[in-house]
Scaffold this motif. Structure first.
Motif, PDB file in Angstrom:
ATOM      1  N   TRP A 187     -12.593  39.768  36.882  1.00 40.72           N
ATOM      2  CA  TRP A 187     -13.120  40.185  38.178  1.00 40.72           C
ATOM      3  C   TRP A 187     -12.907  39.162  39.292  1.00 40.72           C
ATOM      4  O   TRP A 187     -13.394  39.367  40.409  1.00 40.72           O
ATOM      5  N   LEU A 188     -12.208  38.057  39.017  1.00 40.26           N
ATOM      6  CA  LEU A 188     -12.073  37.007  40.023  1.00 40.26           C
ATOM      7  C   LEU A 188     -11.378  37.477  41.296  1.00 40.26           C
ATOM      8  O   LEU A 188     -11.629  36.942  42.375  1.00 40.26           O
ATOM      9  N   MET A 189     -10.519  38.467  41.176  1.00 39.47           N
ATOM     10  CA  MET A 189      -9.785  38.963  42.338  1.00 39.47           C
ATOM     11  C   MET A 189     -10.335  40.288  42.857  1.00 39.47           C
ATOM     12  O   MET A 189      -9.714  40.934  43.700  1.00 39.47           O
ATOM     13  N   ASP A 190     -11.487  40.678  42.345  1.00 47.58           N
ATOM     14  CA  ASP A 190     -12.116  41.918  42.797  1.00 47.58           C
ATOM     15  C   ASP A 190     -12.430  41.836  44.292  1.00 47.58           C
ATOM     16  O   ASP A 190     -12.989  40.839  44.775  1.00 47.58           O
ATOM     17  N   ASN A 191     -12.066  42.865  45.032  1.00 52.03           N
ATOM     18  CA  ASN A 191     -12.233  42.843  46.491  1.00 52.03           C
ATOM     19  C   ASN A 191     -13.681  42.695  46.914  1.00 52.03           C
ATOM     20  O   ASN A 191     -13.997  41.948  47.846  1.00 52.03           O
ATOM     21  N   GLN A 192     -14.569  43.398  46.229  1.00 57.03           N
ATOM     22  CA  GLN A 192     -15.988  43.321  46.593  1.00 57.03           C
ATOM     23  C   GLN A 192     -16.534  41.914  46.347  1.00 57.03           C
ATOM     24  O   GLN A 192     -17.281  41.381  47.175  1.00 57.03           O
ATOM     25  N   TYR A 193     -16.145  41.321  45.219  1.00 59.33           N
ATOM     26  CA  TYR A 193     -16.575  39.946  44.937  1.00 59.33           C
ATOM     27  C   TYR A 193     -16.034  38.985  45.993  1.00 59.33           C
ATOM     28  O   TYR A 193     -16.775  38.136  46.501  1.00 59.33           O
ATOM     29  N   ARG A 194     -14.754  39.125  46.342  1.00 62.38           N
ATOM     30  CA  ARG A 194     -14.171  38.210  47.336  1.00 62.38           C
ATOM     31  C   ARG A 194     -14.847  38.369  48.703  1.00 62.38           C
ATOM     32  O   ARG A 194     -15.040  37.403  49.432  1.00 62.38           O
ATOM     33  N   GLU A 195     -15.231  39.607  49.044  1.00 60.66           N
ATOM     34  CA  GLU A 195     -15.936  39.830  50.307  1.00 60.66           C
ATOM     35  C   GLU A 195     -17.305  39.159  50.297  1.00 60.66           C
ATOM     36  O   GLU A 195     -17.718  38.556  51.294  1.00 60.66           O
ATOM     37  N   ARG A 196     -18.025  39.272  49.178  1.00 59.04           N
ATOM     38  CA  ARG A 196     -19.342  38.624  49.085  1.00 59.04           C
ATOM     39  C   ARG A 196     -19.199  37.107  49.175  1.00 59.04           C
ATOM     40  O   ARG A 196     -19.986  36.429  49.848  1.00 59.04           O
ATOM     41  N   LEU A 197     -18.186  36.577  48.487  1.00 60.58           N
ATOM     42  CA  LEU A 197     -17.945  35.134  48.522  1.00 60.58           C
ATOM     43  C   LEU A 197     -17.676  34.666  49.946  1.00 60.58           C
ATOM     44  O   LEU A 197     -18.247  33.670  50.411  1.00 60.58           O
ATOM     45  N   SER A 198     -16.823  35.387  50.644  1.00 51.87           N
ATOM     46  CA  SER A 198     -16.493  35.035  52.021  1.00 51.87           C
ATOM     47  C   SER A 198     -17.720  35.126  52.916  1.00 51.87           C
ATOM     48  O   SER A 198     -17.943  34.265  53.787  1.00 51.87           O
ATOM     49  N   GLU A 199     -18.534  36.164  52.706  1.00 51.38           N
ATOM     50  CA  GLU A 199     -19.739  36.343  53.513  1.00 51.38           C
ATOM     51  C   GLU A 199     -20.686  35.161  53.334  1.00 51.38           C
ATOM     52  O   GLU A 199     -21.212  34.616  54.310  1.00 51.38           O
ATOM     53  N   PHE A 200     -20.887  34.743  52.093  1.00 57.59           N
ATOM     54  CA  PHE A 200     -21.801  33.635  51.855  1.00 57.59           C
ATOM     55  C   PHE A 200     -21.252  32.323  52.410  1.00 57.59           C
ATOM     56  O   PHE A 200     -21.968  31.570  53.071  1.00 57.59           O
ATOM     57  N   GLU A 201     -19.987  32.058  52.181  1.00 61.22           N
ATOM     58  CA  GLU A 201     -19.424  30.790  52.635  1.00 61.22           C
ATOM     59  C   GLU A 201     -19.400  30.696  54.162  1.00 61.22           C
ATOM     60  O   GLU A 201     -19.456  29.592  54.718  1.00 61.22           O
ATOM     61  N   SER A 202     -19.367  31.829  54.836  1.00 58.31           N
ATOM     62  CA  SER A 202     -19.372  31.802  56.297  1.00 58.31           C
ATOM     63  C   SER A 202     -20.714  31.345  56.851  1.00 58.31           C
ATOM     64  O   SER A 202     -20.819  30.975  58.024  1.00 58.31           O
ATOM     65  N   THR A 203     -21.757  31.368  56.014  1.00 59.45           N
ATOM     66  CA  THR A 203     -23.079  30.933  56.461  1.00 59.45           C
ATOM     67  C   THR A 203     -23.309  29.450  56.240  1.00 59.45           C
ATOM     68  O   THR A 203     -24.323  28.913  56.690  1.00 59.45           O
ATOM     69  N   ARG A 204     -22.396  28.802  55.538  1.00 56.43           N
ATOM     70  CA  ARG A 204     -22.576  27.385  55.251  1.00 56.43           C
ATOM     71  C   ARG A 204     -22.204  26.557  56.470  1.00 56.43           C
ATOM     72  O   ARG A 204     -21.199  26.826  57.124  1.00 56.43           O
ATOM     73  N   PRO A 205     -22.972  25.533  56.813  1.00 54.40           N
ATOM     74  CA  PRO A 205     -22.644  24.711  57.987  1.00 54.40           C
ATOM     75  C   PRO A 205     -21.329  23.958  57.839  1.00 54.40           C
ATOM     76  O   PRO A 205     -20.630  23.729  58.797  1.00 54.40           O
ATOM     77  N   THR A 206     -20.984  23.599  56.584  1.00 62.04           N
ATOM     78  CA  THR A 206     -19.722  22.928  56.303  1.00 62.04           C
ATOM     79  C   THR A 206     -19.037  23.685  55.188  1.00 62.04           C
ATOM     80  O   THR A 206     -19.653  23.930  54.153  1.00 62.04           O
ATOM     81  N   PRO A 207     -17.777  24.102  55.362  1.00 64.12           N
ATOM     82  CA  PRO A 207     -17.097  24.840  54.292  1.00 64.12           C
ATOM     83  C   PRO A 207     -17.097  24.044  53.002  1.00 64.12           C
ATOM     84  O   PRO A 207     -16.841  22.853  52.985  1.00 64.12           O
ATOM     85  N   LEU A 208     -17.401  24.736  51.902  1.00 62.14           N
ATOM     86  CA  LEU A 208     -17.402  24.078  50.604  1.00 62.14           C
ATOM     87  C   LEU A 208     -15.992  23.951  50.067  1.00 62.14           C
ATOM     88  O   LEU A 208     -15.093  24.692  50.448  1.00 62.14           O
ATOM     89  N   ASN A 209     -15.828  23.015  49.183  1.00 65.72           N
ATOM     90  CA  ASN A 209     -14.540  22.840  48.531  1.00 65.72           C
ATOM     91  C   ASN A 209     -14.328  23.998  47.564  1.00 65.72           C
ATOM     92  O   ASN A 209     -14.921  24.049  46.499  1.00 65.72           O
ATOM     93  N   ARG A 210     -13.480  24.939  47.940  1.00 66.70           N
ATOM     94  CA  ARG A 210     -13.343  26.163  47.154  1.00 66.70           C
ATOM     95  C   ARG A 210     -12.445  26.023  45.941  1.00 66.70           C
ATOM     96  O   ARG A 210     -12.329  26.944  45.145  1.00 66.70           O
TER      97      ARG A 210
END
Length: 322
Positions: free
Chosen positions: A175-198
């Motif tokens: 499921w690592l490339m699942d579109n819904q998972y990637r969208e959730r990941l992007s949504e959460f990381e956009s709330t971080r003050p500093t981008p995490l090392n992905r």
């Protein structure tokens, strides 16, 4: 499988074959990490109790009283501790703690002395174990194993029909490339003050480097790993953190020399022909563990766990031998 490490072997001027290189780096890394493991991975342990409780409930009634437990890749014994604290705990009469790192084993022994059940330890490969076990626990281990087919064959040999395998805390390869998972990941990381090392996506704690530097000064445990690798003539040139994790976490995506495909439940079904899948679970639906989530993200994470959604960052499952 280990051909991906060949450029790194050449870069570090290592005299070893890919197999010996992988083994040596793993053992030395985990020997060094043993002294800091519990604190560095505090984020993981704060969420795994919930997962082990769920997995224990999934096999409720399948495990008899007096069960013998094997913890493969036991680390400091925390995963067994969490299992003993779960609903399955009262059924376990003996625990065997196995790891390739002697320092991890020493830490696990210290923890196990506080348990109410007898225990034994095994430092080395599972292929050298001759006993059989009712329950085999594999926590945060599968993504370290280059040849999963051979490893799972060795595991199967340690159980009779009715034996249970429980595994968790591995990247969810299906499921690592699942579109819904990637969208959730992007949504959460956009709330971080500093981008995490992905590049590690939560498999290695994001605060680990700064935490270790605080307790050890400028000399962190990656420095110590490099020093030991050079001293033991595993390498002649130092490696970066990402390069070391490429070796130790061979199935984790986003690392420069790893295979990076995660752990596939579909592939495991082929490698465990004598087993039936009892339950499949997932978590880390926003790419990170609960300890790194906040507000609605944490609430939604727990809702998705309750709904038994499968497209999270991490894979967990239970199997029974036919």
């Amino acid at each position: 499988m280990l051909d991906t490490l060949l450029p790194l072997i050449r870069k570090t001027q290592s005299p070893l074959s890919p197999e010996r290189f992988h083994e040596a780096v793993n053992v030395i890394f985990h020997d060094v990490e043993a002294n800091h493991y519990d604190a560095v991975h505090a984020d993981m342990w704060s969420s795994l109790g919930r997962q082990l409780n769920l997995l224990s409930e999934d096999v409720s009634g399948m495990v008899a009283e007096g069960a013998r437990l094997l913890d493969v890749g036991c680390g400091t014994g925390l995963s067994t501790q969490l299992l003993l604290d779960s609903s399955m705990g009262p059924k376990v009469s003996h625990a065997t703690l196995a790891d390739t790192s002697s320092r991890m084993i020493e830490n696990a022994k210290r923890r196990a002395r506080g348990w109410k059940i007898p225990f034994s330890v095994h430092c080395g490969s599972t292929s050298d174990i001759k006993d059989t076990f009712n329950v085999i626990l594999i926590c945060s281990v599968l993504h370290h194993i280059p040849n999963l087919s051979r490893f799972l064959t060795d595991i199967s040999a340690l159980q009779q029909p009715g034996g249970i395998i429980m595994h968790l805390q591995d990247p969810n390869g299906d499921w690592l490339m699942d579109n819904q998972y990637r969208e959730r990941l992007s949504e959460f990381e956009s709330t971080r003050p500093t981008p995490l090392n992905r590049k590690l996506l939560g498999m290695v704690p994001t605060a680990a480097k700064s935490w270790v530097k605080r307790i050890l000064g400028m000399r962190n445990y990656i420095d110590e790993v490099n020093e030991r690798l050079i001293q033991m003539k595993v390498v002649n040139k130092r490696m970066t953190e990402a390069e070391i994790w490429s070796v130790t976490d061979i199935h984790v995506d986003g690392l420069p020399y790893s295979v990076g495909k995660g752990i596939s439940l579909r592939r495991m079904q082929d490698d465990l022909p004598d087993y039936r899948l009892v339950s499949a679970r997932s978590y880390g639906f926003y790419g990170y563990l609960e300890s790194e989530l906040h507000g609605n993200f944490l609430q939604r994470e727990r809702e998705l766990i309750g709904q038994r959604a499968l497209n999270g960052r991490y894979l967990a499952a239970t199997w029974i031998k036919s």
